[in-house]
Design a protein around this motif. Structure first.
Motif, PDB file in Angstrom:
ATOM      1  N   THR A  72       0.860  -1.181   0.000  1.00  0.00           N
ATOM      2  CA  THR A  72       0.000   0.000   0.000  1.00  0.00           C
ATOM      3  C   THR A  72       0.897   1.232   0.000  1.00  0.00           C
ATOM      4  O   THR A  72       2.100   1.130   0.231  1.00  0.00           O
ATOM      5  N   LEU A  73       0.296   2.370  -0.218  1.00  0.00           N
ATOM      6  CA  LEU A  73       1.078   3.605  -0.195  1.00  0.00           C
ATOM      7  C   LEU A  73       1.725   3.789   1.177  1.00  0.00           C
ATOM      8  O   LEU A  73       2.887   4.144   1.295  1.00  0.00           O
ATOM      9  N   GLU A  74       0.936   3.498   2.220  1.00  0.00           N
ATOM     10  CA  GLU A  74       1.450   3.658   3.586  1.00  0.00           C
ATOM     11  C   GLU A  74       2.591   2.684   3.877  1.00  0.00           C
ATOM     12  O   GLU A  74       3.556   3.043   4.548  1.00  0.00           O
ATOM     13  N   SER A  75       2.487   1.452   3.391  1.00  0.00           N
ATOM     14  CA  SER A  75       3.545   0.480   3.667  1.00  0.00           C
ATOM     15  C   SER A  75       4.825   0.887   2.940  1.00  0.00           C
ATOM     16  O   SER A  75       5.921   0.795   3.495  1.00  0.00           O
ATOM     17  N   LEU A  76       4.676   1.368   1.708  1.00  0.00           N
ATOM     18  CA  LEU A  76       5.858   1.799   0.954  1.00  0.00           C
ATOM     19  C   LEU A  76       6.512   2.989   1.646  1.00  0.00           C
ATOM     20  O   LEU A  76       7.736   3.075   1.754  1.00  0.00           O
ATOM     21  N   ARG A  77       5.678   3.893   2.140  1.00  0.00           N
ATOM     22  CA  ARG A  77       6.185   5.068   2.839  1.00  0.00           C
ATOM     23  C   ARG A  77       6.965   4.629   4.095  1.00  0.00           C
ATOM     24  O   ARG A  77       8.044   5.123   4.371  1.00  0.00           O
ATOM     25  N   ALA A  78       6.380   3.658   4.822  1.00  0.00           N
ATOM     26  CA  ALA A  78       7.014   3.184   6.061  1.00  0.00           C
ATOM     27  C   ALA A  78       8.345   2.491   5.764  1.00  0.00           C
ATOM     28  O   ALA A  78       9.332   2.691   6.472  1.00  0.00           O
ATOM     29  N   TYR A 126      10.976   3.001  23.668  1.00  0.00           N
ATOM     30  CA  TYR A 126       9.773   2.953  22.842  1.00  0.00           C
ATOM     31  C   TYR A 126       9.834   4.105  21.844  1.00  0.00           C
ATOM     32  O   TYR A 126       9.920   5.267  22.233  1.00  0.00           O
ATOM     33  N   ILE A 127       9.812   3.750  20.563  1.00  0.00           N
ATOM     34  CA  ILE A 127       9.906   4.780  19.513  1.00  0.00           C
ATOM     35  C   ILE A 127       8.518   4.957  18.887  1.00  0.00           C
ATOM     36  O   ILE A 127       7.523   4.659  19.512  1.00  0.00           O
ATOM     37  N   GLU A 128       8.468   5.411  17.651  1.00  0.00           N
ATOM     38  CA  GLU A 128       7.155   5.592  17.038  1.00  0.00           C
ATOM     39  C   GLU A 128       6.554   4.239  16.648  1.00  0.00           C
ATOM     40  O   GLU A 128       7.267   3.249  16.527  1.00  0.00           O
ATOM     41  N   ASP A 134      -3.529   5.118  11.916  1.00  0.00           N
ATOM     42  CA  ASP A 134      -3.735   6.054  10.809  1.00  0.00           C
ATOM     43  C   ASP A 134      -2.551   6.019   9.831  1.00  0.00           C
ATOM     44  O   ASP A 134      -2.247   7.000   9.161  1.00  0.00           O
ATOM     45  N   GLY A 135      -1.861   4.866   9.790  1.00  0.00           N
ATOM     46  CA  GLY A 135      -0.749   4.717   8.850  1.00  0.00           C
ATOM     47  C   GLY A 135      -0.821   3.352   8.200  1.00  0.00           C
ATOM     48  O   GLY A 135      -1.858   2.999   7.652  1.00  0.00           O
ATOM     49  N   TRP A 136       0.287   2.584   8.274  1.00  0.00           N
ATOM     50  CA  TRP A 136       0.303   1.233   7.731  1.00  0.00           C
ATOM     51  C   TRP A 136      -0.435   0.337   8.722  1.00  0.00           C
ATOM     52  O   TRP A 136       0.170  -0.263   9.603  1.00  0.00           O
ATOM     53  N   VAL A 137      -1.739   0.264   8.573  1.00  0.00           N
ATOM     54  CA  VAL A 137      -2.595  -0.446   9.524  1.00  0.00           C
ATOM     55  C   VAL A 137      -2.326  -1.948   9.460  1.00  0.00           C
ATOM     56  O   VAL A 137      -2.086  -2.490   8.381  1.00  0.00           O
ATOM     57  N   SER A 138      -2.351  -2.593  10.619  1.00  0.00           N
ATOM     58  CA  SER A 138      -2.232  -4.045  10.653  1.00  0.00           C
ATOM     59  C   SER A 138      -3.234  -4.588  11.658  1.00  0.00           C
ATOM     60  O   SER A 138      -3.299  -4.119  12.789  1.00  0.00           O
ATOM     61  N   GLN A 144      -4.827  -0.516  18.818  1.00  0.00           N
ATOM     62  CA  GLN A 144      -5.020   0.467  17.758  1.00  0.00           C
ATOM     63  C   GLN A 144      -4.514   1.814  18.278  1.00  0.00           C
ATOM     64  O   GLN A 144      -5.197   2.482  19.045  1.00  0.00           O
ATOM     65  N   ILE A 145      -3.303   2.184  17.870  1.00  0.00           N
ATOM     66  CA  ILE A 145      -2.704   3.415  18.378  1.00  0.00           C
ATOM     67  C   ILE A 145      -2.418   4.356  17.211  1.00  0.00           C
ATOM     68  O   ILE A 145      -1.684   3.992  16.290  1.00  0.00           O
ATOM     69  N   PRO A 146      -3.019   5.541  17.202  1.00  0.00           N
ATOM     70  CA  PRO A 146      -2.699   6.484  16.118  1.00  0.00           C
ATOM     71  C   PRO A 146      -1.279   7.034  16.279  1.00  0.00           C
ATOM     72  O   PRO A 146      -0.676   6.904  17.355  1.00  0.00           O
ATOM     73  N   LYS A 147      -0.738   7.648  15.220  1.00  0.00           N
ATOM     74  CA  LYS A 147       0.593   8.277  15.299  1.00  0.00           C
ATOM     75  C   LYS A 147       0.625   9.231  16.493  1.00  0.00           C
ATOM     76  O   LYS A 147      -0.320   9.991  16.691  1.00  0.00           O
ATOM     77  N   HIS A 148       1.702   9.194  17.264  1.00  0.00           N
ATOM     78  CA  HIS A 148       1.796  10.100  18.419  1.00  0.00           C
ATOM     79  C   HIS A 148       1.938  11.538  17.919  1.00  0.00           C
ATOM     80  O   HIS A 148       2.840  11.821  17.132  1.00  0.00           O
ATOM     81  N   ARG A 149       1.049  12.398  18.381  1.00  0.00           N
ATOM     82  CA  ARG A 149       1.139  13.810  17.973  1.00  0.00           C
ATOM     83  C   ARG A 149       1.924  14.613  19.004  1.00  0.00           C
ATOM     84  O   ARG A 149       2.435  15.669  18.715  1.00  0.00           O
ATOM     85  N   CYS A 150       1.948  14.124  20.235  1.00  0.00           N
ATOM     86  CA  CYS A 150       2.673  14.838  21.286  1.00  0.00           C
ATOM     87  C   CYS A 150       3.239  13.817  22.274  1.00  0.00           C
ATOM     88  O   CYS A 150       2.922  12.628  22.194  1.00  0.00           O
ATOM     89  N   LEU A 151       4.064  14.303  23.142  1.00  0.00           N
ATOM     90  CA  LEU A 151       4.744  13.430  24.096  1.00  0.00           C
ATOM     91  C   LEU A 151       3.752  12.664  24.977  1.00  0.00           C
ATOM     92  O   LEU A 151       3.979  11.507  25.310  1.00  0.00           O
ATOM     93  N   GLU A 152       2.631  13.312  25.309  1.00  0.00           N
ATOM     94  CA  GLU A 152       1.631  12.651  26.151  1.00  0.00           C
ATOM     95  C   GLU A 152       1.090  11.404  25.439  1.00  0.00           C
ATOM     96  O   GLU A 152       0.911  10.366  26.062  1.00  0.00           O
TER      97      GLU A 152
END
Ligand code: NAG
Length: 235
Positions: A72-78, A126-128, A134-138, A144-152
């Motif tokens: 997918t586009l997301e997998s290629l991007r990742a 623990y990294i991203e 909301d990315g390369w969904v599996s 189900q964790i969306p991309k971290h937008r902030c440290l919290e």
């Protein structure tokens, strides 16, 4: 002044173009691989072969459910992002280990870690997320964790890990993703650092992620240390 900034910009463009050219071959190989893996009969064979190569129960098997699309586009991007980080990382075997900023989540200690507690401290950084919702969904991702937008966001997600991770201290990467970049860690990676140097550098996960290698290194190190102690005592 104008000339200078033009020159600097030109150098940046050239550097970027060179990077792209150097990364392109292995990216294309990975892309074709992902495309092939979308044919379920091929996927089954490849996963079976990878499973057969794993000779240690320490190494988690790579599993992908049939419902997951790999190309997918997301997998290629990742994949591109991961390969770029790997190429540009500053951590190299035998060289100084980058001392990046991390944030403490909680201290913990459990069984696997205590096996080598006499010779090593374990740290999970623990990294991203490899598979954010909301990315390369599996569908194989346990949460189900969306991309971290902030440290919290990142700290909250790391709390989930504490329940799952077998022991060790858990810290999180900062929002510049400094550790991830320095160690080429994405999607996952193992390192051993001794006297501020990288003495073991695992491959890129998931396929290069081998806990058995790490264990072998630690066993070898412990044996060497015991032997050298004995030698000293004999003298
Ligand atoms: C670091 O990663 C997160 C995703 O977890 C992303 O939102 C953020 O923009 C990244 N930071 C940089 C500086 O690229």
């Amino acid at each position: 002044m104008m000339h200078d900034s033009g020159g600097v910009q030109m150098a940046r463009v050239l550097k970027h173009a060179t990077l792209c050219l150097m990364l392109l071959p292995r990216f294309l190989v990975a892309a074709v691989m992902l495309w092939l893996l979308d044919f379920l009969c091929i996927r089954k064979k490849v996963l079976l072969k990878m499973g057969a190569k794993q000779d240690s129960p320490d190494d988690p098997p790579v599993c992908v459910s049939d419902s997951n699309r790999m190309f997918t586009l997301e997998s290629l991007r990742a994949v591109w992002y991961g390969q770029k980080l790997d190429f540009l990382k500053s951590a190299h075997l035998g060289r100084a280990a980058p001392n990046t900023e991390v944030l403490m989540v909680q201290e913990r200690r459990q069984r696997v870690v205590s096996q080598y507690a006499d010779i090593a401290d374990f740290l999970v950084v623990y990294i991203e997320e490899a598979h954010p919702s909301d990315g390369w969904v599996s569908s194989d991702a346990p949460y189900q964790i969306p991309k971290h937008r902030c440290l919290e966001d990142r700290l909250r997600a790391a709390q989930l890990m504490l329940a799952e991770v077998p022991g060790s201290n858990v810290v999180v990467d900062n929002m510049d993703n400094e550790s991830n970049a320095a160690y080429g860690a994405y999607f996952e990676r193992l390192y051993i650092v001794m006297d501020e140097r990288v003495v073991y550098q695992g491959g890129r996960g998931p396929d290069g992620y081998r806990i058995s290698e790490l264990r072998n290194w630690l066993e070898q190190y412990r044996n060497d240390r015991m032997n050298s102690h004995t030698a000293v005592l004999h003298v």
